[in-house]
Design a protein around this motif. Structure first.
Motif, mmCIF file in Angstrom:
data_model
loop_
_atom_site.group_PDB
_atom_site.id
_atom_site.type_symbol
_atom_site.label_atom_id
_atom_site.label_comp_id
_atom_site.label_asym_id
_atom_site.label_seq_id
_atom_site.Cartn_x
_atom_site.Cartn_y
_atom_site.Cartn_z
ATOM 1 N N ALA A 10 0.831 -1.206 0.000
ATOM 2 C CA ALA A 10 0.000 0.000 0.000
ATOM 3 C C ALA A 10 0.866 1.256 0.000
ATOM 4 C CB ALA A 10 -0.931 -0.006 1.215
ATOM 5 N N ASP A 11 1.987 1.211 0.727
ATOM 6 C CA ASP A 11 2.904 2.351 0.752
ATOM 7 C C ASP A 11 3.482 2.623 -0.635
ATOM 8 O OD1 ASP A 11 2.483 2.369 3.466
ATOM 9 O OD2 ASP A 11 4.423 1.502 3.984
ATOM 10 N N LEU A 12 3.856 1.553 -1.331
ATOM 11 C CA LEU A 12 4.450 1.722 -2.660
ATOM 12 C C LEU A 12 3.419 2.236 -3.667
ATOM 13 C CD1 LEU A 12 6.697 -1.479 -2.844
ATOM 14 C CD2 LEU A 12 7.365 0.856 -2.231
ATOM 15 N N GLN A 13 2.176 1.748 -3.564
ATOM 16 C CA GLN A 13 1.126 2.260 -4.451
ATOM 17 C C GLN A 13 0.846 3.725 -4.155
ATOM 18 O OE1 GLN A 13 -0.688 0.685 -7.158
ATOM 19 N NE2 GLN A 13 -0.968 2.898 -7.350
ATOM 20 N N CYS A 14 0.890 4.093 -2.874
ATOM 21 C CA CYS A 14 0.752 5.489 -2.471
ATOM 22 C C CYS A 14 1.830 6.344 -3.136
ATOM 23 C CB CYS A 14 0.853 5.575 -0.954
ATOM 24 S SG CYS A 14 1.026 7.222 -0.275
ATOM 25 N N ARG A 15 3.054 5.836 -3.126
ATOM 26 C CA ARG A 15 4.173 6.558 -3.740
ATOM 27 C C ARG A 15 3.941 6.755 -5.241
ATOM 28 N NH1 ARG A 15 7.855 10.326 -2.575
ATOM 29 N NH2 ARG A 15 9.966 9.851 -3.273
ATOM 30 N N LEU A 16 3.445 5.729 -5.907
ATOM 31 C CA LEU A 16 3.183 5.833 -7.344
ATOM 32 C C LEU A 16 2.100 6.873 -7.636
ATOM 33 C CD1 LEU A 16 3.316 2.060 -8.366
ATOM 34 C CD2 LEU A 16 4.987 3.826 -8.948
ATOM 35 N N TYR A 17 1.031 6.878 -6.849
ATOM 36 C CA TYR A 17 -0.016 7.886 -7.036
ATOM 37 C C TYR A 17 0.530 9.290 -6.782
ATOM 38 C CZ TYR A 17 -3.929 4.553 -7.347
ATOM 39 O OH TYR A 17 -4.809 3.575 -7.747
ATOM 40 N N ASP A 18 1.371 9.424 -5.772
ATOM 41 C CA ASP A 18 1.926 10.737 -5.444
ATOM 42 C C ASP A 18 2.826 11.244 -6.564
ATOM 43 O OD1 ASP A 18 2.034 12.903 -3.741
ATOM 44 O OD2 ASP A 18 3.645 12.105 -2.511
ATOM 45 N N GLU A 19 3.642 10.363 -7.093
ATOM 46 C CA GLU A 19 4.540 10.755 -8.179
ATOM 47 C C GLU A 19 3.767 11.143 -9.442
ATOM 48 O OE1 GLU A 19 7.460 7.707 -8.759
ATOM 49 O OE2 GLU A 19 8.364 8.000 -6.787
ATOM 50 N N ALA A 20 2.568 10.595 -9.585
ATOM 51 C CA ALA A 20 1.729 10.941 -10.739
ATOM 52 C C ALA A 20 0.941 12.231 -10.508
ATOM 53 C CB ALA A 20 0.764 9.791 -11.032
ATOM 54 N N GLY A 21 1.138 12.868 -9.350
ATOM 55 C CA GLY A 21 0.429 14.111 -9.052
ATOM 56 C C GLY A 21 -1.048 13.914 -8.799
ATOM 57 N N ALA A 22 -1.418 12.736 -8.263
ATOM 58 C CA ALA A 22 -2.829 12.399 -8.112
ATOM 59 C C ALA A 22 -3.435 12.857 -6.792
ATOM 60 C CB ALA A 22 -3.009 10.881 -8.256
ATOM 61 N N VAL A 23 -2.616 13.431 -5.903
ATOM 62 C CA VAL A 23 -3.118 13.862 -4.597
ATOM 63 C C VAL A 23 -2.744 15.310 -4.338
ATOM 64 C CG1 VAL A 23 -2.960 13.525 -2.107
ATOM 65 C CG2 VAL A 23 -3.064 11.555 -3.607
ATOM 66 N N ASP A 24 -3.745 16.105 -4.008
ATOM 67 C CA ASP A 24 -3.546 17.517 -3.677
ATOM 68 C C ASP A 24 -3.815 17.682 -2.186
ATOM 69 O OD1 ASP A 24 -3.580 20.241 -3.320
ATOM 70 O OD2 ASP A 24 -4.878 20.666 -5.047
ATOM 71 N N LEU A 25 -2.766 17.941 -1.411
ATOM 72 C CA LEU A 25 -2.919 18.046 0.039
ATOM 73 C C LEU A 25 -3.739 19.258 0.472
ATOM 74 C CD1 LEU A 25 0.602 16.951 1.347
ATOM 75 C CD2 LEU A 25 -1.535 15.634 1.356
ATOM 76 N N SER A 26 -3.913 20.208 -0.427
ATOM 77 C CA SER A 26 -4.735 21.375 -0.094
ATOM 78 C C SER A 26 -6.220 21.116 -0.338
ATOM 79 C CB SER A 26 -4.290 22.587 -0.920
ATOM 80 O OG SER A 26 -4.608 22.415 -2.292
ATOM 81 N N GLN A 27 -6.541 19.944 -0.875
ATOM 82 C CA GLN A 27 -7.934 19.597 -1.179
ATOM 83 C C GLN A 27 -8.316 18.316 -0.446
ATOM 84 O OE1 GLN A 27 -9.919 21.576 -3.162
ATOM 85 N NE2 GLN A 27 -8.183 22.995 -3.289
#
Length: 227
Positions: A154-171
């Protein structure tokens, strides 16, 4: 890889009922192909298509093979793979709860009730339930190894989503995970969603040296573009 898991006495079934039970169990498990992992919805991951539970199961099994290969763990890999094939079975009935939505004890109780129902028609139900209980108790080398793989995947999949710019911490309105004090602290410290999450799980699950090493590698490298 060690011997295969010991088999227990199974119910005798009529020839006609066996095909029905095979198809019934397959159709039930097929639901996990279209059930999206709750964590990605909580974090408002923006992708055209999010990971399903079945895809997570595949990913964690492949990760287990790689960890076993490279770090030469003395575990029965066949047993590990079976555990990981079954470890999300309960979610067919109860859905995918995040740790921020329900206590561990509540989830185990609901999960075991669901498993009783889901496996009730299979001749090998006691053997399969024993594997699920072993995974949940996390006392044997195989269960501990499988559990680490489950969290690290799950951590590695999280990293892949983050690198793809799929998560905006301000939203992140309504994100119960982001309100957790430890998660909030790590987000402030790291300033990066996946690095915070890698650190959170590494601390929470007390990875052994090898899993911690892989987690640290993922935190320090852009893993999506180098292979």
């Amino acid at each position: 890889m060690g011997s295969t898991p010991a088999r227990v006495t199974r119910d005798c079934k009529s020839i006609m009922s066996k095909p029905e039970e095979v198809v019934k169990f397959y159709v039930l498990c097929n639901k996990l192909k279209v059930t999206i992992r709750t964590g990605w919805k909580i974090w408002h991951v923006k992708r055209e298509r999010l990971e399903s539970i079945a895809e997570h199961i595949y990913g964690v099994q492949m990760l287990a093979i790689a960890m076993w290969s490279e770090y030469q763990y003395d575990v029965n890999l066949q047993k590990v793979i079976l555990m990981l094939a079954l470890h999300e079975l309960e979610e067919i009935k109860i859905g995918d709860f995040s740790p921020f939505e329900i206590t561990k004890e509540e989830k185990l109780k609901l999960g075991h009730q669901a498993v009783e129902s889901l496996l009730s028609g299979l001749a090998a139900r006691e053997e399969l339930k024993a594997l699920i209980l072993e995974f949940d108790e996390k006392k044997t080398p195989e269960a501990q190894f499988a559990s680490y793989c489950d969290k690290l995947e799950a951590d590695l999949q999280c990293r892949l989503y983050d690198e793809a710019g799929a998560v905006d911490l301000s939203q992140q309105d309504g994100n119960i995970a982001a309100e957790d004090p430890e998660v909030k602290r790590l987000l402030m410290e790291k300033g990066n969603w996946s690095e915070a999450w890698l650190e959170y799980n590494k601390n929470k699950y007390d990875y052994d040296e090898n899993f911690a090493q892989v987690s640290q590698y993922a935190a320090e490298h852009q893993i999506s573009s180098q292979f």
